[in-house]
Design a protein around this motif. Structure first.
Motif, short mmCIF file in Angstrom:
data_model
loop_
_atom_site.label_atom_id
_atom_site.label_comp_id
_atom_site.label_asym_id
_atom_site.label_seq_id
_atom_site.Cartn_x
_atom_site.Cartn_y
_atom_site.Cartn_z
N ALA A 91 38.64 -22.47 -19.69
CA ALA A 91 38.73 -23.91 -19.90
C ALA A 91 38.27 -24.33 -21.29
O ALA A 91 38.52 -25.46 -21.71
CB ALA A 91 37.91 -24.66 -18.84
N ARG A 92 37.58 -23.43 -22.00
CA ARG A 92 37.13 -23.75 -23.35
C ARG A 92 38.33 -23.88 -24.27
O ARG A 92 39.24 -23.06 -24.25
CB ARG A 92 36.19 -22.67 -23.86
N LYS A 93 38.32 -24.93 -25.08
CA LYS A 93 39.46 -25.23 -25.94
C LYS A 93 39.84 -24.03 -26.80
O LYS A 93 41.04 -23.76 -27.01
CB LYS A 93 39.15 -26.44 -26.82
N ALA A 94 38.86 -23.31 -27.28
CA ALA A 94 39.12 -22.17 -28.16
C ALA A 94 39.75 -20.99 -27.44
O ALA A 94 40.28 -20.08 -28.08
CB ALA A 94 37.82 -21.73 -28.84
N ARG A 95 39.68 -20.97 -26.09
CA ARG A 95 40.17 -19.81 -25.34
C ARG A 95 41.34 -20.13 -24.42
O ARG A 95 42.02 -19.20 -23.95
CB ARG A 95 39.02 -19.25 -24.50
N THR A 96 41.61 -21.40 -24.17
CA THR A 96 42.66 -21.74 -23.22
C THR A 96 44.01 -21.18 -23.64
O THR A 96 44.74 -20.60 -22.82
CB THR A 96 42.77 -23.27 -23.05
N THR A 97 44.37 -21.34 -24.90
CA THR A 97 45.66 -20.85 -25.38
C THR A 97 45.80 -19.35 -25.17
O THR A 97 46.86 -18.86 -24.75
CB THR A 97 45.85 -21.19 -26.87
N PHE A 98 44.75 -18.60 -25.46
CA PHE A 98 44.78 -17.15 -25.26
C PHE A 98 45.10 -16.81 -23.80
O PHE A 98 45.97 -15.98 -23.51
CB PHE A 98 43.45 -16.52 -25.66
N HIS A 99 44.41 -17.45 -22.88
CA HIS A 99 44.62 -17.13 -21.46
C HIS A 99 46.01 -17.54 -21.00
O HIS A 99 46.64 -16.82 -20.21
CB HIS A 99 43.54 -17.79 -20.61
N LEU A 100 46.51 -18.67 -21.48
CA LEU A 100 47.86 -19.09 -21.12
C LEU A 100 48.89 -18.10 -21.65
O LEU A 100 49.86 -17.77 -20.96
CB LEU A 100 48.13 -20.49 -21.66
N GLU A 101 48.69 -17.63 -22.86
CA GLU A 101 49.61 -16.64 -23.44
C GLU A 101 49.61 -15.35 -22.63
O GLU A 101 50.67 -14.75 -22.39
CB GLU A 101 49.24 -16.36 -24.89
N GLN A 102 48.43 -14.91 -22.22
CA GLN A 102 48.35 -13.67 -21.45
C GLN A 102 48.96 -13.82 -20.06
O GLN A 102 49.63 -12.90 -19.56
CB GLN A 102 46.89 -13.21 -21.35
N LEU A 103 48.77 -14.96 -19.44
CA LEU A 103 49.39 -15.19 -18.14
C LEU A 103 50.92 -15.22 -18.25
O LEU A 103 51.62 -14.70 -17.37
CB LEU A 103 48.88 -16.50 -17.54
N ALA A 104 51.42 -15.79 -19.34
CA ALA A 104 52.87 -15.80 -19.57
C ALA A 104 53.40 -14.38 -19.70
O ALA A 104 54.48 -14.05 -19.19
CB ALA A 104 53.21 -16.62 -20.81
#
Length: 285
Positions: free
Chosen positions: A173-186
């Motif tokens: 949920a941290r702004k700095a990490r959300t994009t990373f997790h979304l990319e990995q889930l994709a």
């Protein structure tokens, strides 16, 4: 074991206190640890009727269990050892629709082999649920690209993985990490070679992004119940955003009407903002 997810929004019920009658909805989510007596290694409820009575939910509602919780409440699940199988079979007897695997944590300031152990436990517990006849969503916790590459291979080689689960309340949920997790889930969805669904917990603004990769995104909604218990009622502001006003009840008065109202408004808001368009919300105002 085929899993069919028919609802986009699933309200979470934390407890059965402060209420008289059963809440009514097609489906509810409960927290897995709330059903277990870790001291005895047994379920707290012998029948579905006992379970529904304890949480004051309609007995004909579908029930989903979420394994997302604080470490102090999910680590004891692993400590149950061979007792886990008996508990899972008892959950099957209670008619639980689906459970999401406990999200054993991968921690930044721990030795790396602790992360490997957590990932291994997630996979093992996932298999225990499925082998015992319980539909289950895999929670692929990871910290690095290599973690998610391991999960990608795991998912791609196992057709029984049909649903993923993920929480966006702590690290992701941290702004700095959300994009990373979304990319990995994709990447997990793309690498599966088949359609996957996902159940998420936490910040809802990731829903539109996840919908690009997953067949269905199911959101565990936690606000309606807590606002209702606190006697707060949803109000529509500017035909879009929700506000909350005090809605005190008489002693012994049920909160069913407040909950039904809050859930309706929250579902409408979430579906319009994250699953469709704000036009739908304006038309319903």
């Amino acid at each position: 074991m085929p899993v069919r997810l028919d609802h986009q929004i699933v309200p979470l019920v934390y407890h059965g206190s402060s209420r008289v009658d059963a809440l009514r909805n097609d489906i509810f989510a409960l927290r897995l640890p709330d059903l277990i007596n870790y001291s005895t290694g047994e379920l707290r409820f012998n029948t579905r009727s006992e379970l529904c009575t304890a949480f004051h939910i309609s007995p004909d509602a579908e029930i989903m269990l979420t394994g997302v919780n604080q470490d102090t409440r999910i680590e004891p699940w692993w400590g149950l050892a061979e007792q886990r199988i008996a508990i899972i079979r008892a959950l099957v007897e209670l008619g639980i629709k689906l459970v999401t695997v406990p999200n054993f944590s991968l921690v930044l300031d721990h030795p790396r082999h602790d992360d490997m152990h957590a990932m291994k436990r997630i996979g093992l517990v996932f298999s225990e649920f499925l082998n015992s006849g319980m539909p289950c969503a895999l929670h692929p916790n990871g910290r690095t690209e290599q973690d998610f590459e391991r999960w990608r291979r795991f998912i791609a080689s196992r057709d029984e993985v049909q649903v993923l689960a993920y929480e966006f309340t702590t690290g992701p949920a941290r702004k700095a990490r959300t994009t990373f997790h979304l990319e990995q889930l994709a990447k997990l969805a793309d690498g599966a070679g088949r359609d996957l669904d996902i159940i998420i917990y936490g910040k809802p603004d990731v829903i539109p992004i996840l919908r690009k990769s997953f067949r269905k995104v199911v959101y565990i909604e936690t606000t309606s119940f807590m606002k209702s218990v606190k006697r707060q009622k949803a109000t529509r502001e500017n035909n879009a955003e929700l506000g909350w006003t005090s809605a005190p009840t008489e002693i012994g008065e049920e909160i069913d009407p407040i909950f039904a109202h809050n859930l309706y408004e929250r579902e409408l808001y979430l579906k319009a903002k994250y699953y469709g368009g704000l036009e739908a919300l304006s038309k319903a105002a």
